[in-house]
Each structure stands twice: as C-alpha cells, then as structure tokens.
Design a protein around this motif. Structure first.
Motif, short mmCIF file in Angstrom:
data_model
loop_
_atom_site.label_atom_id
_atom_site.label_comp_id
_atom_site.label_asym_id
_atom_site.label_seq_id
_atom_site.Cartn_x
_atom_site.Cartn_y
_atom_site.Cartn_z
N UNK A 249 -11.51 1.38 0.03
CA UNK A 249 -12.25 2.36 -0.69
C UNK A 249 -12.01 2.65 -1.90
N UNK A 250 -10.64 2.09 -2.40
CA UNK A 250 -10.11 2.42 -3.80
C UNK A 250 -11.01 1.44 -4.53
N UNK A 251 -11.57 0.43 -4.03
CA UNK A 251 -12.18 -1.10 -4.92
C UNK A 251 -13.63 -0.72 -5.13
N UNK A 252 -13.99 -0.38 -6.21
CA UNK A 252 -15.43 -0.17 -6.53
C UNK A 252 -16.28 -1.20 -6.57
N UNK A 253 -17.83 -1.06 -6.26
CA UNK A 253 -18.55 -2.19 -6.35
C UNK A 253 -18.63 -2.39 -7.66
N UNK B 225 -7.14 6.26 -12.59
CA UNK B 225 -5.85 5.87 -13.15
C UNK B 225 -4.51 6.06 -12.70
N UNK B 226 -4.40 6.27 -11.40
CA UNK B 226 -3.19 6.44 -10.73
C UNK B 226 -2.38 5.06 -10.80
N UNK B 227 -1.16 4.84 -10.95
CA UNK B 227 -0.69 3.47 -11.17
C UNK B 227 -0.93 2.52 -10.05
N UNK B 228 -0.77 3.10 -8.63
CA UNK B 228 -1.22 2.26 -7.76
C UNK B 228 -2.69 1.82 -7.48
N UNK B 229 -3.44 2.76 -7.73
CA UNK B 229 -5.15 2.36 -7.80
C UNK B 229 -5.26 1.45 -9.00
N UNK B 230 -4.86 1.40 -10.17
CA UNK B 230 -4.92 0.54 -11.16
C UNK B 230 -4.33 -0.67 -10.83
N UNK B 231 -3.10 -0.61 -10.05
CA UNK B 231 -2.38 -2.19 -9.85
C UNK B 231 -3.55 -2.76 -8.57
N UNK C 89 0.76 -1.21 0.05
CA UNK C 89 -0.03 -0.07 0.24
C UNK C 89 0.73 1.24 -0.05
N UNK C 90 1.99 0.99 0.12
CA UNK C 90 2.84 2.23 -0.04
C UNK C 90 2.74 3.11 -1.35
N UNK C 91 2.62 4.53 -1.28
CA UNK C 91 2.32 5.37 -2.43
C UNK C 91 0.97 5.33 -2.91
N UNK C 92 -0.02 4.73 -2.42
CA UNK C 92 -1.42 4.59 -2.81
C UNK C 92 -1.88 5.75 -2.31
N UNK C 93 -2.75 6.86 -3.13
CA UNK C 93 -3.13 7.96 -2.77
C UNK C 93 -4.45 7.65 -1.94
N UNK C 94 -4.75 9.05 -0.93
CA UNK C 94 -6.08 8.77 -0.42
C UNK C 94 -7.21 8.69 -1.48
N UNK C 95 -8.45 8.17 -0.93
CA UNK C 95 -9.48 8.03 -1.88
C UNK C 95 -9.82 9.36 -2.25
N UNK C 96 -10.40 9.63 -3.49
CA UNK C 96 -10.66 10.93 -3.98
C UNK C 96 -9.53 11.88 -4.25
N UNK C 97 -8.45 11.74 -3.65
CA UNK C 97 -7.22 12.51 -4.05
C UNK C 97 -7.00 12.73 -5.36
N UNK C 98 -7.09 11.76 -6.21
CA UNK C 98 -6.59 11.51 -7.69
C UNK C 98 -7.52 10.73 -8.40
N UNK C 99 -7.45 10.64 -9.74
CA UNK C 99 -8.30 9.76 -10.54
C UNK C 99 -7.97 8.43 -10.16
#
Length: 248
Positions: free
Chosen positions: A122-126, A85-91, A73-83
């Motif tokens: 929170x970054x995982x959508x339904x 398509x952020x690499x860590x969110x996409x991963x 989870x290092x470098x994962x942005x806060x929910x709603x902080x970015x889109x």
C-alpha cells in the motif's frame, strides 16, 4: 468469416492504433547489468518463515546472476499514518524504483496475507512524480503456511500484482507446515517445496531478462494514447482561443 460480422470500427481512433508491427518488439538495446530483484516478506517475527523463504529465494537468485536487495518491514508505519517522507517509506519506494523485478513472500494469516505484507504494497504508489515505479516490472509470489497447503495468499498477491501493473509470472510457491521445512540453522531442507522455489526464481530471472528492455513497448496503451492526444488538443485549442481573445 461470418457474413454477419463486419470490420467496421466506428469507435476506434485509427490514428492512435496503427497496424501492429512486430519489429517494435525487436529491441536492439540489451541491458548487460544483473537483473535487479527486490524481495519483500510479510512478518517481523524473530524467526519469520516468510523471511527465511525469501532469503532462500535470494540465494537462488544470486546463483542465477541476479542482484538482490531485501526490505526489512520493521518500523514501517501504517499507510496514511504519516507522510511519505518517513525514512522507512522513502527507503521502500527507493528500492521499488531501483528494482526490475520483485518477490513477495507472505505468511497466510486467517486465510489471507498479513497486514505487514499489505502495508508494504500500500505504501508503493502507482505513480511517483513522472515515474510509475511498479508498472511493467516482473513479480513472483510466495506464501508460507502454518498448517496444510493453501493458495489463498498467493491468489491475493496476484490480484495486487495485477493492480500494480506488474508482470506476475505463472509459477508460484506455497510451503505448507513451514516450521517443518526449515532446520535449526534456518535453512530450508531439500524437498519438492524447495525445488518449487528454485523453479519460481529461475522463471522470474528469465522473464526479467526477456521483458525489462521492452517496457516502453509493453506499456504503450491505446487508451492512454487517446487520452493524451485529447488532453493535448484541449490545451492547444484553449491556448489558441486565449490568443485570439487577446488579439481582439
């Protein structure tokens, strides 16, 4: 039967709810690949006991024949902080889509799961496009405590698991005084707490084998069938109406 009770169901759409056929759960298709399990942990400390507990769980899962992956989870942005398509969110989302079951391992902080753990969930959508990445997959919950044993965090994780429509297994793990349960080699010492993690992982693998090929049947819901039928009828009727107006 109570004479005051009838079998009348005026609110039921009988076309959307036929009598139950148990043969629908006798799925002839049996996947042969290893169960795919994703492990999430809730701390980025250099010596994170939630990560160490997750690593022990991953070793047990691999011994039981599972294919495991772990998200850092290092470098994962806060929910709603970015889109998204952020690499860590996409991963993270790719891993959740890949897996058939998950392990959530969080420290307890101020009587609750950590913000790092919650941010990952929170970054995982339904729903992700036409895919529901968590629905119908299995989940095991774990927590590590700095002091005496508590179940606050696993209880919260269960609530989130239900909200994400995951099949959360009955067993769970809570490790008190985690700093005393791991040696200098960062391996968990033999103890009843280690045995409980073994129990939880064994149960997770069993539930994953039993349910992963039955997701279409397990997730088929009356309310959604009614809603889909209503939407389809509305679209068809609207098309007919537009067609009639065009013809006149």
């Amino acid at each position: 039967m109570d004479s005051g009770v009838t079998d009348d169901l005026p609110g039921l759409d009988r076309d959307r709810l036929p009598s139950f056929d148990p043969q629908t759960l006798a799925n002839p298709v049996q996947s042969e690949h290893a169960p795919r399990i994703l492990l999430l942990y809730g701390s980025v400390r250099k010596r994170s006991f939630s990560r160490l507990a997750a690593e022990e769980a991953a070793r047990i899962l691999r011994h039981l024949g599972a294919d495991t992956r772990m998200f850092d989870p290092r470098d994962l942005p806060l929910p709603d902080e970015t889109d998204a398509d952020h690499p860590k969110v996409a991963e993270l989302r790719d891993l959740v889509t890949w897996c058939e079951g998950m392990v959530w391992s969080s420290p307890e902080r101020h009587g609750a799961m950590t913000g790092i753990m919650k941010a990952q969930i929170d970054w995982v959508p339904l729903s992700l496009g036409g895919v529901r990445p968590t629905q119908g997959k299995t989940l095991a919950v774990m927590q590590v405590c700095g002091g005496s044993q508590s179940f606050n965090t696993v209880n919260q994780l269960r609530i989130l698991g239900r909200w994400m429509r995951l099949l959360t297994i009955p067993n769970q793990s809570s490790v008190p005084k985690a700093w005393a349960e791991f040696g200098q080699d960062d391996r968990m010492k033999p103890s009843p707490y280690y045995d409980r993690i073994v129990d939880v992982m064994e149960e997770l693998v069993r539930f994953t084998w039993l349910t992963r090929d039955l997701k279409p049947q397990l997730l088929d819901r009356y309310a959604e069938r009614v809603e889909s039928h209503a939407a389809l009828s509305k679209r068809v009727n609207t098309s007919d109406a537009v067609g009639s107006e065009t013809k006149t």
